[in-house]
Scaffold this active site. Structure first.
Site, PDB file in Angstrom:
ATOM      1  N   GLY A  21     -22.486  -3.773 -12.840  1.00  0.00           N
ATOM      2  CA  GLY A  21     -22.274  -3.785 -14.286  1.00  0.00           C
ATOM      3  C   GLY A  21     -22.250  -2.426 -14.954  1.00  0.00           C
ATOM      4  O   GLY A  21     -22.547  -2.302 -16.143  1.00  0.00           O
ATOM      5  N   SER A  22     -21.845  -1.375 -14.210  1.00  0.00           N
ATOM      6  CA  SER A  22     -21.864  -0.051 -14.848  1.00  0.00           C
ATOM      7  C   SER A  22     -20.742   0.086 -15.886  1.00  0.00           C
ATOM      8  O   SER A  22     -20.919   0.751 -16.905  1.00  0.00           O
ATOM      9  CB  SER A  22     -21.795   1.065 -13.805  1.00  0.00           C
ATOM     10  OG  SER A  22     -20.538   1.103 -13.186  1.00  0.00           O
ATOM     11  N   ASN A  23     -19.610  -0.545 -15.646  1.00  0.00           N
ATOM     12  CA  ASN A  23     -18.544  -0.510 -16.673  1.00  0.00           C
ATOM     13  C   ASN A  23     -18.972  -1.293 -17.908  1.00  0.00           C
ATOM     14  O   ASN A  23     -18.730  -0.872 -19.036  1.00  0.00           O
ATOM     15  CB  ASN A  23     -17.240  -1.056 -16.106  1.00  0.00           C
ATOM     16  CG  ASN A  23     -16.478  -0.007 -15.331  1.00  0.00           C
ATOM     17  OD1 ASN A  23     -15.922   0.916 -15.909  1.00  0.00           O
ATOM     18  ND2 ASN A  23     -16.477  -0.125 -14.009  1.00  0.00           N
ATOM     19  N   ARG A  75     -10.990 -24.151  -8.591  1.00  0.00           N
ATOM     20  CA  ARG A  75     -11.027 -22.880  -9.330  1.00  0.00           C
ATOM     21  C   ARG A  75     -10.912 -23.139 -10.833  1.00  0.00           C
ATOM     22  O   ARG A  75     -11.617 -22.550 -11.646  1.00  0.00           O
ATOM     23  CB  ARG A  75      -9.867 -22.002  -8.845  1.00  0.00           C
ATOM     24  CG  ARG A  75      -9.894 -20.608  -9.424  1.00  0.00           C
ATOM     25  CD  ARG A  75      -8.873 -19.710  -8.776  1.00  0.00           C
ATOM     26  NE  ARG A  75      -9.023 -19.583  -7.341  1.00  0.00           N
ATOM     27  CZ  ARG A  75      -9.997 -18.911  -6.725  1.00  0.00           C
ATOM     28  NH1 ARG A  75     -10.913 -18.308  -7.433  1.00  0.00           N
ATOM     29  NH2 ARG A  75     -10.052 -18.851  -5.426  1.00  0.00           N
ATOM     30  N   ILE A 106     -11.099 -14.573  -8.210  1.00  0.00           N
ATOM     31  CA  ILE A 106      -9.712 -14.751  -8.622  1.00  0.00           C
ATOM     32  C   ILE A 106      -9.725 -15.728  -9.785  1.00  0.00           C
ATOM     33  O   ILE A 106     -10.464 -16.718  -9.760  1.00  0.00           O
ATOM     34  CB  ILE A 106      -8.856 -15.276  -7.447  1.00  0.00           C
ATOM     35  CG1 ILE A 106      -8.803 -14.209  -6.357  1.00  0.00           C
ATOM     36  CG2 ILE A 106      -7.455 -15.655  -7.911  1.00  0.00           C
ATOM     37  CD1 ILE A 106      -8.187 -14.685  -5.062  1.00  0.00           C
ATOM     38  N   ASN A 121      -8.761  -5.563 -17.682  1.00  0.00           N
ATOM     39  CA  ASN A 121      -9.408  -5.303 -16.395  1.00  0.00           C
ATOM     40  C   ASN A 121      -9.375  -3.806 -16.119  1.00  0.00           C
ATOM     41  O   ASN A 121      -8.511  -3.098 -16.632  1.00  0.00           O
ATOM     42  CB  ASN A 121      -8.662  -6.044 -15.279  1.00  0.00           C
ATOM     43  CG  ASN A 121      -9.316  -5.859 -13.918  1.00  0.00           C
ATOM     44  OD1 ASN A 121     -10.546  -5.910 -13.793  1.00  0.00           O
ATOM     45  ND2 ASN A 121      -8.513  -5.616 -12.899  1.00  0.00           N
ATOM     46  N   HIS A 123      -9.161  -1.132 -12.919  1.00  0.00           N
ATOM     47  CA  HIS A 123      -8.873  -1.076 -11.485  1.00  0.00           C
ATOM     48  C   HIS A 123      -9.050   0.362 -10.999  1.00  0.00           C
ATOM     49  O   HIS A 123      -8.551   1.289 -11.638  1.00  0.00           O
ATOM     50  CB  HIS A 123      -7.442  -1.569 -11.218  1.00  0.00           C
ATOM     51  CG  HIS A 123      -7.117  -1.572  -9.764  1.00  0.00           C
ATOM     52  ND1 HIS A 123      -7.643  -2.503  -8.897  1.00  0.00           N
ATOM     53  CD2 HIS A 123      -6.368  -0.730  -9.008  1.00  0.00           C
ATOM     54  CE1 HIS A 123      -7.228  -2.245  -7.674  1.00  0.00           C
ATOM     55  NE2 HIS A 123      -6.448  -1.175  -7.714  1.00  0.00           N
ATOM     56  N   ASP A 159      -3.362  -7.280 -10.392  1.00  0.00           N
ATOM     57  CA  ASP A 159      -3.382  -5.948 -11.013  1.00  0.00           C
ATOM     58  C   ASP A 159      -2.004  -5.498 -11.483  1.00  0.00           C
ATOM     59  O   ASP A 159      -1.641  -4.320 -11.337  1.00  0.00           O
ATOM     60  CB  ASP A 159      -3.992  -4.911 -10.030  1.00  0.00           C
ATOM     61  CG  ASP A 159      -5.402  -5.284  -9.612  1.00  0.00           C
ATOM     62  OD1 ASP A 159      -6.167  -5.757 -10.461  1.00  0.00           O
ATOM     63  OD2 ASP A 159      -5.739  -5.108  -8.428  1.00  0.00           O
ATOM     64  N   GLU A 188     -13.783   5.808 -15.015  1.00  0.00           N
ATOM     65  CA  GLU A 188     -13.720   4.419 -15.501  1.00  0.00           C
ATOM     66  C   GLU A 188     -14.588   4.260 -16.735  1.00  0.00           C
ATOM     67  O   GLU A 188     -14.211   3.611 -17.708  1.00  0.00           O
ATOM     68  CB  GLU A 188     -14.220   3.447 -14.409  1.00  0.00           C
ATOM     69  CG  GLU A 188     -13.323   3.366 -13.200  1.00  0.00           C
ATOM     70  CD  GLU A 188     -13.866   2.396 -12.148  1.00  0.00           C
ATOM     71  OE1 GLU A 188     -14.494   1.386 -12.513  1.00  0.00           O
ATOM     72  OE2 GLU A 188     -13.658   2.647 -10.949  1.00  0.00           O
TER      73      GLU A 188
HETATM   74  C1  GRF Z   1     -15.398  -0.793 -10.367  1.00  0.00           C
HETATM   75  O1  GRF Z   1     -15.060   0.120  -9.353  1.00  0.00           O
HETATM   76  C2  GRF Z   1     -14.136  -1.357 -10.966  1.00  0.00           C
HETATM   77  O2  GRF Z   1     -13.073  -0.468 -10.966  1.00  0.00           O
HETATM   78  C3  GRF Z   1     -13.834  -2.527 -10.063  1.00  0.00           C
HETATM   79  O3  GRF Z   1     -15.082  -3.038  -9.707  1.00  0.00           O
HETATM   80  C4  GRF Z   1     -16.076  -2.019  -9.815  1.00  0.00           C
HETATM   81  C5  GRF Z   1     -17.121  -2.565 -10.750  1.00  0.00           C
HETATM   82  O4  GRF Z   1     -18.223  -1.725 -10.869  1.00  0.00           O
HETATM   83  N1  GRF Z   1     -12.969  -3.472 -10.737  1.00  0.00           N
HETATM   84  P1  GRF Z   1     -19.308  -2.017 -11.978  1.00  0.00           P
HETATM   85  O5  GRF Z   1     -19.879  -3.405 -11.696  1.00  0.00           O
HETATM   86  O6  GRF Z   1     -18.674  -1.939 -13.319  1.00  0.00           O
HETATM   87  O7  GRF Z   1     -20.362  -0.965 -11.789  1.00  0.00           O
END
Ligand code: GRF
Length: 218
Positions: A21-23, A75, A106, A121, A123, A159, A188
């Site tokens: 969850g860093s993003n 799904r 997915i 998203n 990537h 993507d 990111e």
């Molecule tokens: C990141 O590398 C992102 O690009 C990919 O999954 C990873 C998620 O990392 N889609 P985080 O959970 O946000 O730390």
């Protein structure tokens, strides 16, 4: 005295995670710090062990778990459960934004179509290069000189949706998957919040598969 009630209809944001969850964290922190006009309504994880859940709670954001382990339905059945939670928090097709942030599932076409042009998203590659899994490892193995990351709208391909922002990272001769991933991740954390801000301010115009960033909002 007439007190006028001003109704500000803020967008509601739902973030979908599976792990670290860093993003998610970078988006939530930016919303506060940069006063991005969006309400961080809910963080949903398909995995009850996701570390990101604790981070979200610490930042005062509601969390929900829709466990996918052991789920026996289709799904679409699973995605309907996620949609229900999103709707409960006001993250709707009219007033919502869904950010996938390391959500390792997915997604059904029905879910994607419901949030058309409202689902983002990140990537870890410069799309259309290295779509799909293990993008950083594949970039190192291929010997590409540059890689990076891309924030894009989600469409029904892997993507392939319209690109909003990209950031470039130089690949070093001695890079491993780990070292490259780390430098890409730092980028990111910059461009994902930027894209959320642009969306919240109504500055992204989509024409076909291209986006344009407007200098003024809606
Ligand atoms: C990141 O590398 C992102 O690009 C990919 O999954 C990873 C998620 O990392 N889609 P985080 O959970 O946000 O730390």
């Amino acid at each position: 005295m007439i007190v006028e009630k001003i109704q500000i209809n803020l967008l509601n944001l739902g973030i979908l995670i599976s792990g670290r969850g860093s993003n998610m964290e970078s988006i939530l922190r930016a919303i506060k710090k940069q006063k991005i006009p969006i309400n961080p309504a809910v963080v949903i994880s398909n995995n009850s062990d996701a570390i990101g859940l604790k981070i979200a709670q610490r930042l005062g954001v509601k969390t929900e778990i829709v466990e996918s382990r052991g789920f026996t339905g289709s799904r679409l059945d699973y995605d309907k459960k996620i949609i229900q939670v999103l709707s409960r928090y006001g993250v709707t097709e009219k007033n919502g934004l869904v950010c996938l942030a390391g959500f390792m599932r997915i997604i059904s076409p029905e879910f994607i179509r419901k949030y058309k042009n409202r689902m983002l998203n990140i990537h870890p590659a410069i799309l259309p290069s290295f779509p799909g899994l293990h993008a950083q490892r594949r970039a190192v193995e291929y010997g590409t000189r540059y890689s990076g990351c891309t924030v894009h709208f989600v469409d029904e391909g892997v993507d392939t949706g319209p690109i909003i922002l990209q950031a470039i990272v130089k690949v070093k001769d001695n890079d491993t998957e780990g070292t490259l991933s780390k430098r890409i991740l730092a980028k990111e954390h910059v461009i994902y919040p930027q894209a959320v801000k642009l969306f919240a301010e109504g500055k992204i115009k989509i024409t076909g598969r291209k986006t344009a960033i407007k200098s003024r909002g809606r």
